[in-house]
Design a protein around this motif. Structure first.
Motif, PDB file in Angstrom:
ATOM      1  N   LEU A  72       0.864  -1.180   0.000  1.00 43.16           N
ATOM      2  CA  LEU A  72       0.000   0.000   0.000  1.00 43.16           C
ATOM      3  C   LEU A  72       0.903   1.233   0.000  1.00 43.16           C
ATOM      4  O   LEU A  72       1.628   1.468   0.968  1.00 43.16           O
ATOM      5  N   SER A  73       0.896   1.984  -1.083  1.00 44.81           N
ATOM      6  CA  SER A  73       1.798   3.131  -1.171  1.00 44.81           C
ATOM      7  C   SER A  73       1.038   4.449  -1.173  1.00 44.81           C
ATOM      8  O   SER A  73      -0.088   4.536  -1.665  1.00 44.81           O
ATOM      9  N   GLY A  74       1.698   5.471  -0.600  1.00 48.65           N
ATOM     10  CA  GLY A  74       1.102   6.796  -0.535  1.00 48.65           C
ATOM     11  C   GLY A  74       2.076   7.867  -0.983  1.00 48.65           C
ATOM     12  O   GLY A  74       3.130   7.587  -1.555  1.00 48.65           O
ATOM     13  N   ALA A  75       1.726   9.099  -0.705  1.00 51.88           N
ATOM     14  CA  ALA A  75       2.446  10.255  -1.241  1.00 51.88           C
ATOM     15  C   ALA A  75       3.915  10.283  -0.864  1.00 51.88           C
ATOM     16  O   ALA A  75       4.753  10.775  -1.621  1.00 51.88           O
ATOM     17  N   GLY A  76       4.254   9.742   0.316  1.00 41.70           N
ATOM     18  CA  GLY A  76       5.644   9.756   0.741  1.00 41.70           C
ATOM     19  C   GLY A  76       6.557   9.008  -0.197  1.00 41.70           C
ATOM     20  O   GLY A  76       7.738   9.341  -0.330  1.00 41.70           O
ATOM     21  N   MET A  77       6.030   7.990  -0.860  1.00 43.59           N
ATOM     22  CA  MET A  77       6.853   7.231  -1.795  1.00 43.59           C
ATOM     23  C   MET A  77       7.174   8.052  -3.033  1.00 43.59           C
ATOM     24  O   MET A  77       8.310   8.084  -3.507  1.00 43.59           O
ATOM     25  N   SER A  78       6.188   8.744  -3.562  1.00 36.93           N
ATOM     26  CA  SER A  78       6.420   9.587  -4.735  1.00 36.93           C
ATOM     27  C   SER A  78       7.247  10.818  -4.381  1.00 36.93           C
ATOM     28  O   SER A  78       7.978  11.353  -5.227  1.00 36.93           O
ATOM     29  N   ALA A  79       7.158  11.274  -3.135  1.00 37.66           N
ATOM     30  CA  ALA A  79       7.907  12.459  -2.716  1.00 37.66           C
ATOM     31  C   ALA A  79       9.402  12.247  -2.879  1.00 37.66           C
ATOM     32  O   ALA A  79      10.145  13.183  -3.188  1.00 37.66           O
ATOM     33  N   GLU A  80       9.867  11.012  -2.697  1.00 39.59           N
ATOM     34  CA  GLU A  80      11.292  10.726  -2.856  1.00 39.59           C
ATOM     35  C   GLU A  80      11.746  10.851  -4.308  1.00 39.59           C
ATOM     36  O   GLU A  80      12.942  10.934  -4.578  1.00 39.59           O
ATOM     37  N   VAL A 105       3.119  -1.370   4.075  1.00 34.67           N
ATOM     38  CA  VAL A 105       2.543  -0.025   4.001  1.00 34.67           C
ATOM     39  C   VAL A 105       3.696   0.964   3.962  1.00 34.67           C
ATOM     40  O   VAL A 105       4.581   0.931   4.819  1.00 34.67           O
ATOM     41  N   VAL A 106       3.703   1.837   2.954  1.00 35.03           N
ATOM     42  CA  VAL A 106       4.844   2.731   2.804  1.00 35.03           C
ATOM     43  C   VAL A 106       4.412   4.110   2.322  1.00 35.03           C
ATOM     44  O   VAL A 106       3.567   4.245   1.448  1.00 35.03           O
ATOM     45  N   GLY A 107       4.950   5.148   2.968  1.00 34.68           N
ATOM     46  CA  GLY A 107       4.733   6.512   2.506  1.00 34.68           C
ATOM     47  C   GLY A 107       3.336   7.041   2.711  1.00 34.68           C
ATOM     48  O   GLY A 107       2.925   7.977   2.035  1.00 34.68           O
ATOM     49  N   THR A 108       2.597   6.493   3.646  1.00 34.83           N
ATOM     50  CA  THR A 108       1.240   6.961   3.906  1.00 34.83           C
ATOM     51  C   THR A 108       0.909   6.796   5.376  1.00 34.83           C
ATOM     52  O   THR A 108       1.284   5.800   5.997  1.00 34.83           O
ATOM     53  N   SER A 109       0.203   7.765   5.937  1.00 30.97           N
ATOM     54  CA  SER A 109      -0.246   7.663   7.323  1.00 30.97           C
ATOM     55  C   SER A 109      -1.569   6.917   7.419  1.00 30.97           C
ATOM     56  O   SER A 109      -2.083   6.700   8.514  1.00 30.97           O
ATOM     57  N   MET A 110      -2.113   6.521   6.259  1.00 32.91           N
ATOM     58  CA  MET A 110      -3.358   5.753   6.212  1.00 32.91           C
ATOM     59  C   MET A 110      -4.479   6.454   6.995  1.00 32.91           C
ATOM     60  O   MET A 110      -5.155   5.867   7.824  1.00 32.91           O
ATOM     61  N   VAL A 130       2.729  -7.753   8.668  1.00 35.26           N
ATOM     62  CA  VAL A 130       2.509  -6.378   8.233  1.00 35.26           C
ATOM     63  C   VAL A 130       3.755  -5.553   8.547  1.00 35.26           C
ATOM     64  O   VAL A 130       4.245  -5.560   9.679  1.00 35.26           O
ATOM     65  N   TYR A 131       4.268  -4.862   7.534  1.00 37.86           N
ATOM     66  CA  TYR A 131       5.422  -3.986   7.703  1.00 37.86           C
ATOM     67  C   TYR A 131       4.995  -2.558   7.360  1.00 37.86           C
ATOM     68  O   TYR A 131       4.336  -2.321   6.353  1.00 37.86           O
ATOM     69  N   TYR A 132       5.387  -1.642   8.220  1.00 40.89           N
ATOM     70  CA  TYR A 132       5.070  -0.231   7.984  1.00 40.89           C
ATOM     71  C   TYR A 132       6.378   0.528   7.845  1.00 40.89           C
ATOM     72  O   TYR A 132       7.167   0.613   8.793  1.00 40.89           O
ATOM     73  N   ILE A 133       6.638   1.052   6.639  1.00 37.99           N
ATOM     74  CA  ILE A 133       7.878   1.752   6.339  1.00 37.99           C
ATOM     75  C   ILE A 133       7.599   3.248   6.231  1.00 37.99           C
ATOM     76  O   ILE A 133       6.867   3.695   5.356  1.00 37.99           O
ATOM     77  N   ASP A 134       8.191   4.022   7.138  1.00 37.52           N
ATOM     78  CA  ASP A 134       8.021   5.473   7.099  1.00 37.52           C
ATOM     79  C   ASP A 134       9.034   6.102   8.049  1.00 37.52           C
ATOM     80  O   ASP A 134       9.219   5.603   9.162  1.00 37.52           O
ATOM     81  N   PRO A 135       9.708   7.175   7.619  1.00 40.39           N
ATOM     82  CA  PRO A 135      10.694   7.801   8.507  1.00 40.39           C
ATOM     83  C   PRO A 135      10.059   8.436   9.741  1.00 40.39           C
ATOM     84  O   PRO A 135      10.732   8.606  10.761  1.00 40.39           O
ATOM     85  N   LYS A 136       8.793   8.787   9.653  1.00 39.97           N
ATOM     86  CA  LYS A 136       8.066   9.353  10.793  1.00 39.97           C
ATOM     87  C   LYS A 136       6.733   8.616  10.918  1.00 39.97           C
ATOM     88  O   LYS A 136       5.671   9.132  10.558  1.00 39.97           O
ATOM     89  N   PRO A 137       6.759   7.386  11.418  1.00 37.34           N
ATOM     90  CA  PRO A 137       5.557   6.545  11.421  1.00 37.34           C
ATOM     91  C   PRO A 137       4.427   7.119  12.265  1.00 37.34           C
ATOM     92  O   PRO A 137       4.646   7.651  13.350  1.00 37.34           O
ATOM     93  N   ARG A 141      -2.869  -4.759  14.609  1.00 40.74           N
ATOM     94  CA  ARG A 141      -2.178  -5.931  14.048  1.00 40.74           C
ATOM     95  C   ARG A 141      -1.166  -6.493  15.037  1.00 40.74           C
ATOM     96  O   ARG A 141      -0.315  -5.771  15.571  1.00 40.74           O
ATOM     97  N   ASP A 142      -1.248  -7.799  15.299  1.00 40.05           N
ATOM     98  CA  ASP A 142      -0.300  -8.447  16.198  1.00 40.05           C
ATOM     99  C   ASP A 142       1.068  -8.613  15.535  1.00 40.05           C
ATOM    100  O   ASP A 142       2.093  -8.477  16.177  1.00 40.05           O
ATOM    101  N   LYS A 143       1.050  -8.923  14.249  1.00 41.61           N
ATOM    102  CA  LYS A 143       2.309  -9.189  13.541  1.00 41.61           C
ATOM    103  C   LYS A 143       2.717  -7.949  12.746  1.00 41.61           C
ATOM    104  O   LYS A 143       2.747  -7.944  11.524  1.00 41.61           O
ATOM    105  N   LEU A 144       3.027  -6.874  13.474  1.00 43.79           N
ATOM    106  CA  LEU A 144       3.392  -5.601  12.860  1.00 43.79           C
ATOM    107  C   LEU A 144       4.852  -5.276  13.153  1.00 43.79           C
ATOM    108  O   LEU A 144       5.294  -5.340  14.293  1.00 43.79           O
ATOM    109  N   THR A 145       5.576  -4.906  12.094  1.00 46.69           N
ATOM    110  CA  THR A 145       6.951  -4.441  12.224  1.00 46.69           C
ATOM    111  C   THR A 145       7.041  -3.038  11.641  1.00 46.69           C
ATOM    112  O   THR A 145       6.645  -2.820  10.495  1.00 46.69           O
ATOM    113  N   VAL A 146       7.528  -2.090  12.429  1.00 44.63           N
ATOM    114  CA  VAL A 146       7.668  -0.708  11.983  1.00 44.63           C
ATOM    115  C   VAL A 146       9.127  -0.443  11.632  1.00 44.63           C
ATOM    116  O   VAL A 146      10.022  -0.686  12.445  1.00 44.63           O
ATOM    117  N   LEU A 147       9.347   0.037  10.416  1.00 46.57           N
ATOM    118  CA  LEU A 147      10.691   0.355   9.944  1.00 46.57           C
ATOM    119  C   LEU A 147      10.768   1.853   9.687  1.00 46.57           C
ATOM    120  O   LEU A 147      10.129   2.360   8.769  1.00 46.57           O
TER     121      LEU A 147
END
Length: 234
Positions: A11-19, A171-176, A194-201, A210-216
């Motif tokens: 699931l991608s959001g604006a943060g991905m395109s911002a790069e 999930v990347v680049g979106t605060s959902m 579930v992995y959530y990739i964001d510099p400011k999660p 989600r029980d199986k959540l990893t924040v990067l």
């Protein structure tokens, strides 16, 4: 040995395109490229000033010629040889496709397409400007193929069907925070990682549950390639 049938939904959001140099949807002052968001991204704004809305998206379309996919986009395309990857994006650019990804669902429309105002089933590729007087074969004015505030999201059911059979969600680049996309994670199987990739999660309720959540805490260009490499080696 990697299971080539493993299903990854990103699931991608604006943060991905911002790069890649595309401005995020809203600046801190609530404006988008100097405009009130609702004046250029709502159905009411379209009815009030079609020329303004057309010009706004014409400028966004031109910007696509000045940017390129980043390492995150390319890593996803390359990983298609290892995984069954579906990309659900809130972005309206074509960076995922230009990098080589094939299964891309655009929840909020696509800049490089036009749609009839009276016959919404008519959608066609469009690279240049859309002007007043550009019409569909039935004679109705064309508009940007964008899902604006106040409109239904036609691809949401397709997106849900992908999430419900995912082994891994990224999930990347979106605060959902924007619905209905914000709730998509809740449709994932309980056993899905579930992995959530964001510099400011910023975790929304669906992610926190989600029980199986990893924040990067990384950017998309760094986090996606690293995570896909890790998943390929697992």
């Amino acid at each position: 040995m990697v299971d080539k049938l493993k299903k990854i939904v990103l699931l991608s959001g604006a943060g991905m395109s911002a790069e890649s140099g595309i401005n995020t949807f809203r600046d801190a002052d609530g404006l988008w490229e100097g405009h009130d968001v609702m004046s250029v991204a709502s159905i009411e704004g379209w009815y009030q000033n079609q020329s303004l809305v057309l010009d706004f998206y014409n400028q966004r379309r031109k910007q696509l010629t000045e940017v390129q996919p980043n390492a995150g986009h390319y890593a996803l395309a390359k990983a298609q040889t290892l995984f069954d990857i579906a990309i659900i994006t809130q972005n309206v650019d074509d960076l995922h496709e230009r990098a080589g990804s094939e299964n891309v669902i655009h929840l909020h429309g696509e800049l490089k397409k036009a749609q009839s105002t009276l016959y919404p089933e008519f959608v066609c590729p469009w690279d240049g400007d859309i002007q007043l007087g550009d019409v569909c074969p039935q004679g109705a004015q064309l508009r940007p193929y964008i899902v604006w505030f106040g409109e239904d999201v036609p691809q949401i059911n397709h997106a849900v069907s992908q999430v419900t059979c995912a082994d891994t969600i990224i999930v990347v680049g979106t605060s959902m925070q924007v619905y209905p996309a914000a709730n998509l994670v809740s449709y994932a199987p309980e056993q899905a990682d579930v992995y959530y990739i964001d510099p400011k999660p910023q975790l929304n309720e669906a992610l926190r549950q989600r029980d199986k959540l990893t924040v990067l805490e990384q950017t998309a260009a760094i986090g996606i390639p690293a995570l896909l490499t890790k998943l390929a080696e697992a």
